[in-house]
Design a protein around this motif. Structure first.
Motif, PDB file in Angstrom:
ATOM      1  N   SER B 181       0.831  -1.183   0.016  1.00 30.07           N
ATOM      2  CA  SER B 181       0.122   0.033   0.012  1.00 30.07           C
ATOM      3  C   SER B 181       0.925   1.211  -0.158  1.00 30.07           C
ATOM      4  CB  SER B 181      -1.057   0.063   1.320  1.00 30.07           C
ATOM      5  OG  SER B 181      -1.388   1.543   1.597  1.00 30.07           O
ATOM      6  N   ALA B 182       0.442   2.039  -0.680  1.00 28.07           N
ATOM      7  CA  ALA B 182       1.321   3.337  -0.918  1.00 28.07           C
ATOM      8  C   ALA B 182       1.104   4.033   0.479  1.00 28.07           C
ATOM      9  CB  ALA B 182       0.706   4.340  -2.051  1.00 28.07           C
ATOM     10  N   ASP B 183       0.271   4.008   1.231  1.00 30.34           N
ATOM     11  CA  ASP B 183       0.015   4.526   2.670  1.00 30.34           C
ATOM     12  C   ASP B 183       0.951   3.739   3.621  1.00 30.34           C
ATOM     13  OD1 ASP B 183      -1.761   6.072   1.277  1.00 30.34           O
ATOM     14  OD2 ASP B 183      -3.402   4.906   1.881  1.00 30.34           O
ATOM     15  N   GLY B 184       1.439   2.522   3.480  1.00 32.43           N
ATOM     16  CA  GLY B 184       2.260   1.814   4.334  1.00 32.43           C
ATOM     17  C   GLY B 184       3.508   2.260   4.772  1.00 32.43           C
ATOM     18  N   PRO B 185       4.221   1.431   5.493  1.00 38.06           N
ATOM     19  CA  PRO B 185       5.389   2.304   5.967  1.00 38.06           C
ATOM     20  C   PRO B 185       6.516   2.006   5.130  1.00 38.06           C
ATOM     21  CG  PRO B 185       5.052   0.011   7.347  1.00 38.06           C
ATOM     22  CD  PRO B 185       3.787   0.442   6.466  1.00 38.06           C
ATOM     23  N   ARG B 186       6.640   1.259   3.906  1.00 38.91           N
ATOM     24  CA  ARG B 186       7.817   0.993   3.347  1.00 38.91           C
ATOM     25  C   ARG B 186       7.724   1.715   1.747  1.00 38.91           C
ATOM     26  NH1 ARG B 186      10.448  -3.024   5.995  1.00 38.91           N
ATOM     27  NH2 ARG B 186       9.197  -3.700   7.563  1.00 38.91           N
ATOM     28  N   THR B 187       8.452   2.361   1.059  1.00 36.28           N
ATOM     29  CA  THR B 187       8.527   2.611  -0.233  1.00 36.28           C
ATOM     30  C   THR B 187       8.835   1.588  -1.084  1.00 36.28           C
ATOM     31  OG1 THR B 187      10.919   3.182  -0.261  1.00 36.28           O
ATOM     32  CG2 THR B 187       9.365   4.890   0.363  1.00 36.28           C
ATOM     33  N   PRO B 188       8.499   1.545  -2.448  1.00 38.11           N
ATOM     34  CA  PRO B 188       8.709   0.388  -3.271  1.00 38.11           C
ATOM     35  C   PRO B 188      10.512   0.328  -3.256  1.00 38.11           C
ATOM     36  CG  PRO B 188       7.421   1.795  -4.204  1.00 38.11           C
ATOM     37  CD  PRO B 188       7.599   2.571  -2.909  1.00 38.11           C
ATOM     38  N   ASP B 189      11.274   1.217  -3.182  1.00 44.61           N
ATOM     39  CA  ASP B 189      12.695   0.942  -3.192  1.00 44.61           C
ATOM     40  C   ASP B 189      13.058   0.189  -1.897  1.00 44.61           C
ATOM     41  OD1 ASP B 189      13.644   2.104  -5.455  1.00 44.61           O
ATOM     42  OD2 ASP B 189      13.809   4.331  -4.500  1.00 44.61           O
ATOM     43  N   GLU B 190      12.473   0.536  -0.693  1.00 43.50           N
ATOM     44  CA  GLU B 190      12.653  -0.058   0.484  1.00 43.50           C
ATOM     45  C   GLU B 190      12.388  -1.610   0.382  1.00 43.50           C
ATOM     46  OE1 GLU B 190      12.590   3.876   3.337  1.00 43.50           O
ATOM     47  OE2 GLU B 190      10.771   2.522   3.217  1.00 43.50           O
ATOM     48  N   VAL B 191      11.291  -1.978  -0.062  1.00 40.65           N
ATOM     49  CA  VAL B 191      10.572  -3.302  -0.372  1.00 40.65           C
ATOM     50  C   VAL B 191      11.812  -4.073  -1.362  1.00 40.65           C
ATOM     51  CG1 VAL B 191       9.061  -4.841  -1.440  1.00 40.65           C
ATOM     52  CG2 VAL B 191       8.384  -2.712  -0.109  1.00 40.65           C
ATOM     53  N   GLY B 192      12.398  -3.415  -2.434  1.00 38.01           N
ATOM     54  CA  GLY B 192      13.230  -4.170  -3.333  1.00 38.01           C
ATOM     55  C   GLY B 192      14.546  -4.208  -2.425  1.00 38.01           C
ATOM     56  N   ALA B 193      14.882  -3.574  -1.766  1.00 36.27           N
ATOM     57  CA  ALA B 193      16.231  -3.645  -1.021  1.00 36.27           C
ATOM     58  C   ALA B 193      16.098  -4.926   0.139  1.00 36.27           C
ATOM     59  CB  ALA B 193      16.595  -2.470  -0.362  1.00 36.27           C
ATOM     60  N   LEU B 194      15.002  -4.758   0.825  1.00 39.76           N
ATOM     61  CA  LEU B 194      14.600  -5.787   1.853  1.00 39.76           C
ATOM     62  C   LEU B 194      14.933  -7.197   1.222  1.00 39.76           C
ATOM     63  CD1 LEU B 194      13.737  -6.793   4.533  1.00 39.76           C
ATOM     64  CD2 LEU B 194      11.445  -6.352   4.057  1.00 39.76           C
ATOM     65  N   TYR B 195      13.852  -7.334   0.068  1.00 32.96           N
ATOM     66  CA  TYR B 195      13.719  -8.284  -0.755  1.00 32.96           C
ATOM     67  C   TYR B 195      15.038  -9.183  -1.267  1.00 32.96           C
ATOM     68  CZ  TYR B 195       8.698  -9.154   0.307  1.00 32.96           C
ATOM     69  OH  TYR B 195       7.311  -9.378   0.836  1.00 32.96           O
ATOM     70  N   ALA B 196      15.902  -8.068  -1.995  1.00 36.61           N
ATOM     71  CA  ALA B 196      16.998  -8.500  -2.578  1.00 36.61           C
ATOM     72  C   ALA B 196      17.909  -9.255  -1.431  1.00 36.61           C
ATOM     73  CB  ALA B 196      17.812  -7.542  -2.967  1.00 36.61           C
ATOM     74  N   ASP B 197      18.064  -8.803  -0.065  1.00 38.90           N
ATOM     75  CA  ASP B 197      18.533  -9.009   1.026  1.00 38.90           C
ATOM     76  C   ASP B 197      18.050 -10.698   1.539  1.00 38.90           C
ATOM     77  OD1 ASP B 197      20.476  -8.210   3.730  1.00 38.90           O
ATOM     78  OD2 ASP B 197      18.683  -9.361   3.971  1.00 38.90           O
ATOM     79  N   LEU B 198      16.814 -10.752   1.364  1.00 38.56           N
ATOM     80  CA  LEU B 198      16.103 -12.023   2.063  1.00 38.56           C
ATOM     81  C   LEU B 198      16.445 -12.996   0.935  1.00 38.56           C
ATOM     82  CD1 LEU B 198      12.728 -10.430   3.403  1.00 38.56           C
ATOM     83  CD2 LEU B 198      14.902 -11.486   4.762  1.00 38.56           C
ATOM     84  N   VAL B 199      16.333 -12.661  -0.109  1.00 42.94           N
ATOM     85  CA  VAL B 199      16.558 -13.766  -1.176  1.00 42.94           C
ATOM     86  C   VAL B 199      17.987 -14.274  -1.398  1.00 42.94           C
ATOM     87  CG1 VAL B 199      16.542 -14.078  -3.848  1.00 42.94           C
ATOM     88  CG2 VAL B 199      14.476 -13.086  -2.785  1.00 42.94           C
ATOM     89  N   LEU B 200      18.923 -13.308  -1.327  1.00 38.62           N
ATOM     90  CA  LEU B 200      20.279 -13.822  -1.268  1.00 38.62           C
ATOM     91  C   LEU B 200      20.487 -14.488  -0.243  1.00 38.62           C
ATOM     92  CD1 LEU B 200      22.139 -10.445  -2.304  1.00 38.62           C
ATOM     93  CD2 LEU B 200      22.155 -12.754  -3.517  1.00 38.62           C
ATOM     94  N   ARG B 201      20.107 -14.324   0.838  1.00 35.35           N
ATOM     95  CA  ARG B 201      19.971 -15.439   1.898  1.00 35.35           C
ATOM     96  C   ARG B 201      19.233 -16.824   1.620  1.00 35.35           C
ATOM     97  NH1 ARG B 201      19.032 -13.235   7.694  1.00 35.35           N
ATOM     98  NH2 ARG B 201      20.306 -11.321   7.842  1.00 35.35           N
ATOM     99  N   MET B 202      18.055 -16.804   1.022  1.00 35.28           N
ATOM    100  CA  MET B 202      17.314 -17.898   0.638  1.00 35.28           C
ATOM    101  C   MET B 202      18.360 -19.109  -0.200  1.00 35.28           C
ATOM    102  SD  MET B 202      13.603 -16.572  -0.273  1.00 35.28           S
ATOM    103  CE  MET B 202      12.908 -18.060  -1.168  1.00 35.28           C
ATOM    104  N   VAL B 203      19.206 -18.320  -1.117  1.00 39.48           N
ATOM    105  CA  VAL B 203      19.965 -18.944  -2.135  1.00 39.48           C
ATOM    106  C   VAL B 203      21.330 -19.317  -1.390  1.00 39.48           C
ATOM    107  CG1 VAL B 203      18.858 -18.231  -4.114  1.00 39.48           C
ATOM    108  CG2 VAL B 203      20.868 -16.967  -3.230  1.00 39.48           C
ATOM    109  N   GLY B 204      21.517 -18.915  -0.078  1.00 42.72           N
ATOM    110  CA  GLY B 204      22.568 -19.254   0.540  1.00 42.72           C
ATOM    111  C   GLY B 204      23.962 -18.309  -0.041  1.00 42.72           C
ATOM    112  N   GLY B 205      23.508 -17.332  -0.345  1.00 43.58           N
ATOM    113  CA  GLY B 205      24.583 -16.294  -0.918  1.00 43.58           C
ATOM    114  C   GLY B 205      25.303 -15.392   0.080  1.00 43.58           C
ATOM    115  N   SER B 206      26.301 -14.467  -0.546  1.00 42.84           N
ATOM    116  CA  SER B 206      26.932 -13.477   0.398  1.00 42.84           C
ATOM    117  C   SER B 206      25.726 -12.270   0.408  1.00 42.84           C
ATOM    118  CB  SER B 206      28.058 -13.001   0.301  1.00 42.84           C
ATOM    119  OG  SER B 206      28.879 -14.255   0.180  1.00 42.84           O
ATOM    120  N   VAL B 207      25.226 -11.882   1.431  1.00 41.72           N
ATOM    121  CA  VAL B 207      24.158 -10.687   1.360  1.00 41.72           C
ATOM    122  C   VAL B 207      25.058  -9.344   1.253  1.00 41.72           C
ATOM    123  CG1 VAL B 207      22.667  -9.102   2.870  1.00 41.72           C
ATOM    124  CG2 VAL B 207      22.662 -11.838   2.920  1.00 41.72           C
TER     125      VAL B 207
END
Lengths: 207, 207
Positions: B181-207
């Motif tokens: 939601s555009a009214d929520g606490p995170r911007t699209p950029d912040e969601v993108g950064a969080l998810y990139a970090d979480l996905v690198l963890r999922m694949v056992g990569g270096s964050v």
């Protein structure tokens, strides 16, 4: 959805709804909402699918919204119980998170038709019903967040953003309902096992 | 969705659709489908929202399904281009996966209304249109799977189940459209950064 899949879902999912006519209506409403959407479905459609007259429907449910609410509250209460059982089972945060994700993802695979309806038609609930369902969702979210926080506090997990990670874990499990197909290559149990593994990696835990 | 949010989405998202009347119709159809569902929306509703007559709509789109197809193909082509840009950028699998997830998740946040329509109304497409869209989805899936496979092969990632992990990563990003939601606490950029970090963890990569 195949006839066999539908029959399997219907047999157990709504067993708490009585009498039998009310249960048939709930089951018919889930199928209709999933296929055509809430707004394109009439109470006449639902009664017809259940083999009943519109007048017979009104004995059990005064409005279409009341049927959606019944479906949504039953589904959300079940999801909350699944999360609560894992959260309160004792054991390490790793064990509790593994159990929670395995059961939560599996439920969204097994009951994917119901889960789609309760996730995608939330906005169609009346304000009081919406508020009640939002409360159930917040409680489910809090239970998962606490498991992740416990693991961060104990040093089992390495988590930079507990609310964000909680949101992502719930989202991952909920979206199983969108893509899961009983004709696909994975069983609900296999999806649960895969997701428990992936989520333990997301929190920096031991798989 | 707020008026400001709607205006922001409309300004850029459909700039490739010409003439102006066709673009207004696509934008109106997205809003109507998102609010009421495809099956509950009439071409009259869409024309009305665009400030046009039903007859004027038919000059541009012969059927409601043609509008859904235009929305779906535009959205899926954009999602494929985003994934392709990351996949073909060169660099390590870690860099490519980070870029792909950041951009893919951000797109689903920024264009969440369109993304919901193209994800939830797939079954309403006619068979030929469905087959074409399914092809775009398979190409997007293959690009991501190749990045993950490259990282597994190079030893950057530790992945037990490449197709299952690919499915989970795509699912995680797609579901942003449901909860964002555009009214929520995170911007699209912040969601993108969080998810990139979480996905690198999922694949056992270096964050």
């Amino acid at each position: 959805m195949s006839a066999a899949e539908r029959a399997a879902e219907e047999s157990g999912e709504w067993s708490g709804v009585t009498p039998d006519a009310a249960r048939r209506l709930v089951s018919a409403a889930v199928q209709a909402f999933a296929e055509r959407g809430y707004h394109a479905t009439t109470t006449r459609d639902i009664a017809g699918r259940a083999g009943m007259s519109p007048a017979a429907l009104y004995i059990h449910y005064k409005t279409k919204e009341e049927l959606l609410y019944r479906i949504s509250s039953t589904g959300h209460e079940k999801a909350l119980r699944i999360m609560g059982a894992a959260a309160e089972a004792g054991g390490s945060a790793t064990d509790r998170l593994r159990d929670a994700v395995r059961a939560f993802a599996r439920w969204h695979a097994e009951h994917h038709t119901t889960a789609r309806v309760i996730q995608y038609e939330l906005q169609a609930l009346g304000p009081d019903h919406y508020a009640e369902i939002a409360g159930l969702r917040r409680r489910t979210d809090r239970l998962l967040r606490q498991i992740i926080q416990d693991g961060a506090d104990s040093g089992e997990f390495r988590v930079d953003d507990v609310p964000g990670t909680t949101l992502a874990v719930l989202s991952l499990c909920v979206d199983v309902a969108r893509w899961f197909s009983a004709d696909g290559p994975r069983t609900p149990d296999e999806v649960g096992a895969l997701y428990a593994d992936l989520v333990l990696r997301m929190v920096g835990g031991s798989v």
